[in-house]
Structures are given as C-alpha cells and as structure tokens.
Design an enzyme around this catalytic site. Structure first.
Site, PDB file in Angstrom:
ATOM      1  N   GLU A 269      -2.969   8.631   8.566  1.00  0.00           N
ATOM      2  CA  GLU A 269      -1.506   8.561   8.680  1.00  0.00           C
ATOM      3  C   GLU A 269      -1.015   9.351   9.893  1.00  0.00           C
ATOM      4  O   GLU A 269       0.057   9.111  10.416  1.00  0.00           O
ATOM      5  CB  GLU A 269      -0.840   9.078   7.391  1.00  0.00           C
ATOM      6  CG  GLU A 269      -1.080   8.190   6.162  1.00  0.00           C
ATOM      7  CD  GLU A 269      -0.218   6.926   6.141  1.00  0.00           C
ATOM      8  OE1 GLU A 269       0.891   6.936   6.680  1.00  0.00           O
ATOM      9  OE2 GLU A 269      -0.699   5.903   5.589  1.00  0.00           O
TER      10      GLU A 269
ATOM     11  N   THR B  95      -6.430   2.765  -4.714  1.00  0.00           N
ATOM     12  CA  THR B  95      -5.921   3.647  -5.764  1.00  0.00           C
ATOM     13  C   THR B  95      -5.143   2.842  -6.806  1.00  0.00           C
ATOM     14  O   THR B  95      -5.378   2.971  -8.008  1.00  0.00           O
ATOM     15  CB  THR B  95      -5.000   4.709  -5.120  1.00  0.00           C
ATOM     16  OG1 THR B  95      -5.754   5.398  -4.127  1.00  0.00           O
ATOM     17  CG2 THR B  95      -4.474   5.674  -6.144  1.00  0.00           C
TER      18      THR B  95
ATOM     19  N   CYS C 279      -4.568  -1.524  -1.838  1.00  0.00           N
ATOM     20  CA  CYS C 279      -4.660  -0.090  -2.091  1.00  0.00           C
ATOM     21  C   CYS C 279      -5.711   0.117  -3.169  1.00  0.00           C
ATOM     22  O   CYS C 279      -5.555  -0.387  -4.296  1.00  0.00           O
ATOM     23  CB  CYS C 279      -3.292   0.408  -2.579  1.00  0.00           C
ATOM     24  SG  CYS C 279      -3.281   2.135  -3.068  1.00  0.00           S
TER      25      CYS C 279
ATOM     26  N   TYR D  62      -0.910   8.406  -2.544  1.00  0.00           N
ATOM     27  CA  TYR D  62      -0.922   8.157  -3.981  1.00  0.00           C
ATOM     28  C   TYR D  62      -2.196   8.763  -4.614  1.00  0.00           C
ATOM     29  O   TYR D  62      -2.214   9.083  -5.785  1.00  0.00           O
ATOM     30  CB  TYR D  62      -0.969   6.648  -4.273  1.00  0.00           C
ATOM     31  CG  TYR D  62       0.305   5.861  -4.086  1.00  0.00           C
ATOM     32  CD1 TYR D  62       1.450   6.408  -3.505  1.00  0.00           C
ATOM     33  CD2 TYR D  62       0.350   4.524  -4.524  1.00  0.00           C
ATOM     34  CE1 TYR D  62       2.603   5.632  -3.355  1.00  0.00           C
ATOM     35  CE2 TYR D  62       1.500   3.761  -4.383  1.00  0.00           C
ATOM     36  CZ  TYR D  62       2.625   4.314  -3.790  1.00  0.00           C
ATOM     37  OH  TYR D  62       3.757   3.544  -3.658  1.00  0.00           O
ATOM     38  N   GLY D  63      -3.241   8.827  -3.810  1.00  0.00           N
ATOM     39  CA  GLY D  63      -4.590   9.023  -4.355  1.00  0.00           C
ATOM     40  C   GLY D  63      -4.871  10.359  -4.986  1.00  0.00           C
ATOM     41  O   GLY D  63      -5.858  10.515  -5.696  1.00  0.00           O
TER      42      GLY D  63
ATOM     43  N   CYS E 259     -11.082   2.793  -0.103  1.00  0.00           N
ATOM     44  CA  CYS E 259      -9.649   3.019   0.137  1.00  0.00           C
ATOM     45  C   CYS E 259      -9.323   2.250   1.410  1.00  0.00           C
ATOM     46  O   CYS E 259     -10.078   2.316   2.392  1.00  0.00           O
ATOM     47  CB  CYS E 259      -9.403   4.509   0.319  1.00  0.00           C
ATOM     48  SG  CYS E 259      -7.810   4.917   1.057  1.00  0.00           S
ATOM     49  N   THR E 260      -8.216   1.525   1.396  1.00  0.00           N
ATOM     50  CA  THR E 260      -7.921   0.647   2.537  1.00  0.00           C
ATOM     51  C   THR E 260      -7.572   1.415   3.815  1.00  0.00           C
ATOM     52  O   THR E 260      -7.536   0.826   4.890  1.00  0.00           O
ATOM     53  CB  THR E 260      -6.778  -0.326   2.193  1.00  0.00           C
ATOM     54  OG1 THR E 260      -5.671   0.437   1.682  1.00  0.00           O
ATOM     55  CG2 THR E 260      -7.220  -1.332   1.160  1.00  0.00           C
ATOM     56  N   HIS E 261      -7.308   2.701   3.684  1.00  0.00           N
ATOM     57  CA  HIS E 261      -7.101   3.499   4.906  1.00  0.00           C
ATOM     58  C   HIS E 261      -8.419   3.713   5.654  1.00  0.00           C
ATOM     59  O   HIS E 261      -8.420   3.885   6.873  1.00  0.00           O
ATOM     60  CB  HIS E 261      -6.550   4.895   4.564  1.00  0.00           C
ATOM     61  CG  HIS E 261      -5.064   4.950   4.338  1.00  0.00           C
ATOM     62  ND1 HIS E 261      -4.462   4.400   3.229  1.00  0.00           N
ATOM     63  CD2 HIS E 261      -4.071   5.513   5.081  1.00  0.00           C
ATOM     64  CE1 HIS E 261      -3.148   4.629   3.296  1.00  0.00           C
ATOM     65  NE2 HIS E 261      -2.886   5.297   4.408  1.00  0.00           N
TER      66      HIS E 261
ATOM     67  N   ASP F 172       0.873  -1.179   0.000  1.00  0.00           N
ATOM     68  CA  ASP F 172       0.000   0.000   0.000  1.00  0.00           C
ATOM     69  C   ASP F 172       0.904   1.222   0.000  1.00  0.00           C
ATOM     70  O   ASP F 172       2.114   1.109   0.257  1.00  0.00           O
ATOM     71  CB  ASP F 172      -0.902  -0.004   1.246  1.00  0.00           C
ATOM     72  CG  ASP F 172      -1.840   1.208   1.278  1.00  0.00           C
ATOM     73  OD1 ASP F 172      -2.402   1.551   0.223  1.00  0.00           O
ATOM     74  OD2 ASP F 172      -2.007   1.811   2.353  1.00  0.00           O
ATOM     75  N   SER F 173       0.305   2.382  -0.219  1.00  0.00           N
ATOM     76  CA  SER F 173       1.081   3.619  -0.139  1.00  0.00           C
ATOM     77  C   SER F 173       1.534   3.886   1.303  1.00  0.00           C
ATOM     78  O   SER F 173       2.476   4.631   1.521  1.00  0.00           O
ATOM     79  CB  SER F 173       0.229   4.781  -0.629  1.00  0.00           C
ATOM     80  OG  SER F 173      -0.955   4.859   0.138  1.00  0.00           O
TER      81      SER F 173
HETATM   82  N1  DGL Z   1      -4.756   3.070   0.924  1.00  0.00           N
HETATM   83  C1  DGL Z   1      -4.862   3.672  -0.339  1.00  0.00           C
HETATM   84  C2  DGL Z   1      -6.056   3.322  -1.121  1.00  0.00           C
HETATM   85  O1  DGL Z   1      -6.628   2.317  -0.810  1.00  0.00           O
HETATM   86  C3  DGL Z   1      -4.018   4.788  -0.734  1.00  0.00           C
HETATM   87  C4  DGL Z   1      -4.374   6.107  -0.262  1.00  0.00           C
HETATM   88  C5  DGL Z   1      -3.436   7.130  -0.794  1.00  0.00           C
HETATM   89  O2  DGL Z   1      -2.241   6.901  -0.805  1.00  0.00           O
HETATM   90  O3  DGL Z   1      -3.919   8.176  -1.229  1.00  0.00           O
HETATM   91  O4  DGL Z   1      -6.463   3.994  -2.026  1.00  0.00           O
END
Ligand code: DGL
Length: 282
Positions: A152, A75, A73, A42-43, A186-188, A10-11
């Site tokens: 984060e 994204t 992730c 990344y998003g 998004c996994t976050h 993941d990012s």
């Molecule tokens: N955890 C990420 C996702 O599922 C990335 C979020 C990011 O880096 O913007 O999209």
C-alpha cells in the site's frame, strides 16, 4: 451476453492483481472495482469485523448493478461464510478455491507453502482445500502481516531493500523447508512477486491468487452465458484518497487499465446494513 459490469472488491490495492488479469483475459468486460482503502488492512482483524466489512462491500457493488462479484481478497474469501455467499442474488467467487486448485496441479514434490494475512492463515482455508484436492500433500503456512502495508506504501520494486528484508524474515523457513510451490494467498502479494521470487529462488512456482481468481471469473461467466465483448471500461471506487490510489494503480497496472477513480465516504459504506443470509448464517 450480459452487458452489466463485473464487480471486484478488496480491502485496498490487492484486487488490482485480479483486475490486471481480467483485463487481459476479458478485454470486453466492464469492471467496477471497490477498494476499501479507508479501512485497509482487513487481515489483522477479527472474523466478525471482516464479515461485516465484506457484507458492506458486497452491498456497495450490488448497488452498482454488477452481474457477478469477485472477492479479490484472500482474507474475505477465507472468512465470508459460504452459506451466506450462496444466498446472494448473483454469482459470487472468492480466490481460495481456484488458487488451491492451481497449486495442487503445480506441485511436483507435494510440498506447498502458503502465505497470507493473519486471518487467512488462521482460517486454514487453503490447507483444507489442498488436503482434499491432493491427499498426502504437505503444507507449511506463514502469515506475512507487513506485506500489505509495504504494498500500500509502494515498496514493490524487485530490489526494494525494506521489502527484501521483511521477505527474507518471513520466507526463509518456507525456503528451507524445500517447498516447490508457494501460494501467494493474499491478492496484495503478487505485487511483491519480484522480491518473493528472488528470496524463494527460481525453482519455486509462485501461485498468484489474483490471476487464478480472474481465470475462475472467466470460466463462470462463460458457463453462465454472461460474457460481454462490447465493453472494456474500468471504474474505481475507494474510501480514501483517490490521488494516492490512482498513483499506485499506475505502478501496479498496465497503462490501458485506467479509468476514473471516485471517492466514496467511509460513513456511507459503514452505514450499509445488509442482511443477505439471515441469522442462521452468522
Ligand atoms: N488483499 C487482501 C487479501 O487478499 C487483504 C489484505 C488486508 O487487507 O489485510 O487478503
């Protein structure tokens, strides 16, 4: 039986939501996790850069001798070309398909909300699948770019005032539209499930992309005869501070999910120039 580890990337921290579930479902698997914390998020980047980062992340995990790669992730899963993924020398899974399948099965009213990063929402990846899986479904999608930096930076408590304010701003239109199912695409975001659930209300089913992806990994390993019952370690690699990652992993994971956290210089990752699919796939 295949004793090689499962690779997850993941990012940043978001993929820990998949690790949490993998540990529960497959306690005998060794896991190698790569979190590109030096380049998160990344998003909000363009697709070209996201694809380049994804290739480098995949190349790093390939170098660790993994048997399967999970892009934990949303994204990357929405941006990395499927044709290129199909050309990888090992099974590759993303989060979008299993999450969309779970949401299509969960909704009663047929009204599904989708939240994700700007890149994920722009890609239309979840909508496309949902409409194919369940024609007639109505979808409403919203990018929530501030959720990733909030996670984060540790604002994950269910009553966190900053996250609550931001969540109300992002989610009120979805709640008012009467969705009965919300894809945390998004996994976050599952790390903010307490806040998100409170804002959406008890009648809304929250679908956790990390959890659904972990289930898909379990199915894929079982189908390929690749399961391992003799391991159970987790090793983390990150491109920014290991202390900060370890502290956040403490907050996000159960105590037994621990393992060494190693730093990988960002220059080492950025210097990787993998070419998995050839120019036809760009
Ligand atoms: N955890 C990420 C996702 O599922 C990335 C979020 C990011 O880096 O913007 O999209």
């Amino acid at each position: 039986m295949d004793k090689r580890p499962v690779g997850v990337f993941d990012s940043g921290l978001g993929g820990l939501t998949a690790v949490r579930e993998l540990r529960r479902l497959l306690p005998g698997e060794d896991i190698v996790y790569f979190g590109d914390t030096g380049r998160v998020p990344y998003g909000n980047r363009g697709s070209g850069i996201i694809r380049q980062y994804a290739r480098q992340d995949i190349a790093f995990l390939l170098g660790r001798g993994v048997k399967l790669i999970l892009a934990a992730c949303g994204t990357v899963s929405s941006t990395y070309p499927p044709g290129e993924a199909a050309g990888l020398p090992l099974p590759y899974l993303g989060v979008v398909e299993p999450t969309a399948v779970a949401a299509a099965a969960a909704t009663r009213s047929g009204r599904i909300g989708i939240i994700g990063t700007a890149a994920t929402i722009r890609s239309g990846s979840y909508e496309r699948l949902l409409h194919a899986l369940r024609p007639g479904v109505s979808t409403m999608a919203r990018a929530c770019p501030l959720f990733v930096p909030l996670v984060e930076n540790g604002h994950i408590a269910p009553q966190d005032p900053v996250s609550s304010l931001v969540a109300e701003e992002y989610l009120a239109p979805l709640r008012d539209a009467g969705v009965d199912t919300l894809i945390m695409g998004c996994t976050h975001y599952p790390l903010l499930a307490g806040v998100i659930g409170r804002v959406m209300g008890p009648g809304v089913a929250l679908i956790d992309a990390g959890r659904e992806a972990a289930r898909a990994v379990q199915e894929r390993l079982a189908a390929g005869g690749l399961l391992n019952e003799a391991g159970g370690s987790v090793r983390y690699y990150v491109t920014d501070s290991t202390d900060q990652f370890a502290a956040m992993a403490d907050l996000c994971l159960d105590a037994d999910a621990h393992g060494p956290v190693e730093h990988v210089p960002i220059e080492q990752i950025a210097a990787l120039e993998p070419d998995f699919g050839g120019p036809a796939h760009r």
